[in-house]
Scaffold this motif. Structure first.
Motif, PDB file in Angstrom:
ATOM      1  N   HIS A 100      -8.498  -2.287  -2.614  1.00  0.00           N
ATOM      2  CA  HIS A 100      -7.779  -2.033  -1.357  1.00  0.00           C
ATOM      3  C   HIS A 100      -6.906  -3.221  -0.993  1.00  0.00           C
TER       4      HIS A 100
ATOM      5  N   ASP B 227      -8.321  -6.115   1.097  1.00  0.00           N
ATOM      6  CA  ASP B 227      -7.535  -5.554   2.204  1.00  0.00           C
ATOM      7  C   ASP B 227      -6.244  -6.358   2.349  1.00  0.00           C
TER       8      ASP B 227
ATOM      9  N   HIS C  28     -13.242   0.786   3.669  1.00  0.00           N
ATOM     10  CA  HIS C  28     -14.065   0.313   4.798  1.00  0.00           C
ATOM     11  C   HIS C  28     -15.427   0.978   4.903  1.00  0.00           C
TER      12      HIS C  28
ATOM     13  N   HIS D 242      -8.130   5.210   4.728  1.00  0.00           N
ATOM     14  CA  HIS D 242      -9.019   4.357   5.520  1.00  0.00           C
ATOM     15  C   HIS D 242      -9.959   5.266   6.318  1.00  0.00           C
TER      16      HIS D 242
ATOM     17  N   HIS E  83      -2.768  -4.208   1.085  1.00  0.00           N
ATOM     18  CA  HIS E  83      -1.445  -3.813   1.597  1.00  0.00           C
ATOM     19  C   HIS E  83      -0.543  -5.000   1.295  1.00  0.00           C
TER      20      HIS E  83
END
Ligand SMILES: [Zn+2]
Length: 439
Positions: free
Chosen positions: A52, A306, A255, A218, A54
């Motif tokens: 995960h 993340d 998550h 998510h 971004h």
């Protein structure tokens, strides 16, 4: 990280044509004339797999300090609305280089901000991954539920759902490689229940299944999200996903912090993967994911750094250590051992991404190898257990990194790109973004 958890003191690995041709103790047979990497004083691990991220957020680090998820998002959405190809290219260069230097050989990205008129975002990050040499699984993400329709993101950064589906299908047709040893695979990734309509969630799941690609979102990150889902949908976040057809062996979820016991069982029985992101959950005050309960129930649990706006690092071996420590913080020091945490970040993460050809050092697997030195200051005194030392003694830069048998890091330096140039470009574009946000 084979099924038996085999560890080989004094081991060697023979790599041929991008795959592991032999692994064992001592000298590999038939290795005459092969190029050699000296592994003395090191631990060789399967390359870490990041489930995960971004990447674009890397240029907006240390913003919105002291905010929970919704406040943090509300502050950052208007900044992210300015994302363009230059930003994406610079951010991906920094983020992917950081991952490589921390032992990561395969990473996903979840890109869901496509402002009107922005072009070449997915292309920019794919090019960055190819240049650095990492195996890459970007999600074509999406948001279509803006503020005026009751969502959290501003209307200017949500897309038309039909456009989303068309662009996603195009991305899969253009980039997705379903073959063995693939270096590039696309997944479908609607962002979250508070930024995507039920219709687009459902259609995204159908599209992924029709195209035979994986599905990501998510879920259950914060108590605010739980409240939002109960008020808007009369259900918990996981019940909502279940009703939308969004659980299954082709899905992995970021998550999963706030889960009821029945949710844990449902995730496990449907074969759904979980991408745990402990540092981000601490930074935003979201909570602690029930990693041990998920593993005990048989769920596929992987690890993710993340986005770097909520971490604010993209360091996979640091995240392994964080996962181990945070799992213990609930009161049980045996909850996740160093070896458990490494297994999550390799085999578990590979399963989340639908890969059975990476995540362990075994004959026939792709030659994705992270070689960590255990001889520096940080490791002096840790000779009793060099494998655990890589996790316990604090994150150190990887010494060598191979992806598909090709060197990506050699002697602690990136092979295919100039680290200083990537950092300078990241700083340059970040200053431009900062100036824009204040204008
Ligand atoms: Zn995320």
């Amino acid at each position: 990280m084979d099924d038996a958890g085999t560890e080989i003191p004094g081991g060697s690995i023979l790599v041929e044509d991008g795959t592991i041709a032999w692994v064992g103790a001592g000298e590999p047979p038939g290795a005459d004339g092969a190029e050699r990497i000296d592994g003395r004083g090191t631990v060789a691990l399967p390359g870490l797999v990041n489930t995960h991220h971004h990447l674009y957020q890397t240029l907006t680090r240390v913003r919105a300090q002291g905010e929970g998820l919704f406040g943090w998002l509300t502050e950052l959405y208007p900044v992210w609305a300015g994302v363009d190809a230059e930003w994406e290219r610079a951010a991906a260069g920094v983020a992917l280089a950081e991952l490589a230097l921390s032992g990561c050989t395969t990473t996903t990205d979840h890109h869901y901000v496509f402002p009107r008129g922005a072009k070449g975002l997915l292309e920019a990050e794919i090019e960055a991954a190819r240049t650095i040499g990492l195996r890459f699984h970007p999600c074509r993400g999406s948001m279509d539920l803006g503020t005026t329709a009751g969502g959290l993101p501003p209307d200017q950064i949500v897309e038309d759902p039909d456009d989303v589906l068309a662009r996603t299908e195009e991305a899969v047709a253009r980039f997705h490689d379903a073959g063995p040893g693939a270096m590039l695979r696309i997944a479908v990734g609607p962002c979250s229940p508070f930024s995507v309509t039920e219709r687009l969630m459902r259609d995204s799941a159908e599209l992924a299944r029709r195209l035979g690609v994986r599905l990501h979102t998510h879920i259950a990150e914060t108590l605010d999200e739980e409240t939002y889902c109960r008020e808007r949908f009369g259900r918990s976040p996981l019940e909502l996903l279940d009703d939308l057809g969004f659980l299954g062996e082709d899905v992995w979820l970021a998550h999963c912090v706030h889960l009821a016991e029945k949710d844990v069982r449902r995730i496990a029985e449907t074969g759904t993967g979980v991408a745990c992101c402990p540092t981000s959950n601490l930074r935003l005050g979201s909570g602690i994911a029930p990693v041990r309960a998920l593993i005990d129930e048989g769920a596929a649990v992987g690890l993710g750094v993340d986005g770097s706006a909520s971490n604010d690092a993209g360091n996979m071996i640091a995240e392994v250590r964080q996962a181990m420590l945070v799992a213990g913080a609930a009161g049980d020091p045996t909850a996740l051992s160093a070896r458990d945490a490494l297994r999550v970040a390799t085999r578990g993460s590979a399963t989340c991404l639908g890969r059975d050809d990476v995540g362990s050092l075994e004959w026939g697997k792709r030659a994705d190898v992270a070689v960590f030195s255990v001889e520096g200051l940080a490791f002096a005194g840790a000779e009793s257990d060099p494998v655990a030392a890589v996790v316990h003694c604090g994150p150190q830069r990887v010494r060598h990194l191979l992806v598909e048998g090709a060197p990506v890091v050699r002697d602690g330096q990136l092979v295919n790109v100039d680290e200083e140039a990537l950092a300078a470009e990241g700083r340059r574009v970040a200053k431009r973004i900062l100036a824009g946000a204040r204008a």
